[in-house]
Design a protein around this motif. Sequence first.
Motif, short mmCIF file in Angstrom:
data_model
loop_
_atom_site.label_atom_id
_atom_site.label_comp_id
_atom_site.label_asym_id
_atom_site.label_seq_id
_atom_site.Cartn_x
_atom_site.Cartn_y
_atom_site.Cartn_z
N GLU A 185 -3.16 -4.46 4.56
CA GLU A 185 -4.17 -4.43 5.59
C GLU A 185 -5.59 -4.01 4.70
O GLU A 185 -6.51 -3.77 5.51
N TYR A 186 -5.18 -3.29 3.60
CA TYR A 186 -6.52 -2.76 2.80
C TYR A 186 -6.86 -3.42 1.60
O TYR A 186 -6.07 -3.89 1.03
N GLU A 187 -8.14 -3.42 1.50
CA GLU A 187 -8.69 -3.91 -0.15
C GLU A 187 -8.16 -3.56 -1.22
O GLU A 187 -8.00 -3.88 -2.22
N SER A 213 -3.77 -9.71 4.56
CA SER A 213 -4.22 -9.81 5.87
C SER A 213 -5.30 -11.08 5.66
O SER A 213 -6.01 -10.87 4.64
N PRO A 214 -5.63 -11.57 6.82
CA PRO A 214 -6.87 -12.65 6.55
C PRO A 214 -8.17 -11.98 6.06
O PRO A 214 -8.92 -12.39 5.26
N SER A 219 -11.85 -10.77 1.14
CA SER A 219 -12.70 -9.46 0.40
C SER A 219 -12.77 -10.06 -0.78
O SER A 219 -12.27 -11.00 -1.53
N LEU A 220 -13.73 -9.04 -1.54
CA LEU A 220 -14.16 -9.16 -2.95
C LEU A 220 -12.61 -9.24 -3.80
O LEU A 220 -12.58 -10.21 -4.72
#
Length: 236
Positions: A185-187, A213-214, A219-220
């Motif tokens: 859930e985290y970048e 996660s979507p 994300s980058l």
Amino acid sequence: MKKSIVLFFTLLLLVACSKEVSKTNLHLTGNIKGLKKGTLYIQRIANSRLVALDTIKIDGNSSFETDIDLKSPEMLYLFLDRGVTNSMDNNILFFAEPGTMNIDTNLDSYISSAKITGSKNQEKYEEYLKINTRFRDENLDMIQQKFLALKSSNTKAVDSLSARQDNNTKRRYLFATNFAINNKEYEVAPYIALSDIYDINIKYLDTIQKSMSPKVAQSLYGKKLTEYIAKIKKQQ
């Protein structure tokens, strides 16, 4: 009529300024205890090199603050140039994300004393580093032992240490993979995959990529991981 035109352009300017302000979504504050004079550069990696996002002059007041526009959570660098020839210019790595963040440190131990708050990705990254550092320290210890064994021509010890090093590397890679999957859930998850285990078996990178996660996938680092995996598969 003249007053109306002036008022019209004034309003346009205010609207333009308000739009410009709204672009910034990270408010960064901090303090470098003991720093009287110097320059701070907030940097990001672009095209394999560090590029400055902002420059902050320190002159008497060791506190600082700035506003930055982040398209996605990203690892940034707080570079300190103390402005003297015998200084050690240092970089504090911090996982920036939209919101309010704070970095407190001191001049004598700029990197090791840094306390970074306000970023969940930063918290997760520090959690990861605590364990990952143990693997790296163990490997450095074995390198030293191996050097001594080679010096004394102790072949048996060299072979044993080589096997232990291989096992330590496998454990480190497995830990990084599991950490990324458990924090999908985290970048920070795709960041770890790209920075620390980019050369692991493609099936593990694939698992990390598919578990994201979507939000993280868009994300980058999520996009970079997807592109990287596609590139590797194309070369196979």
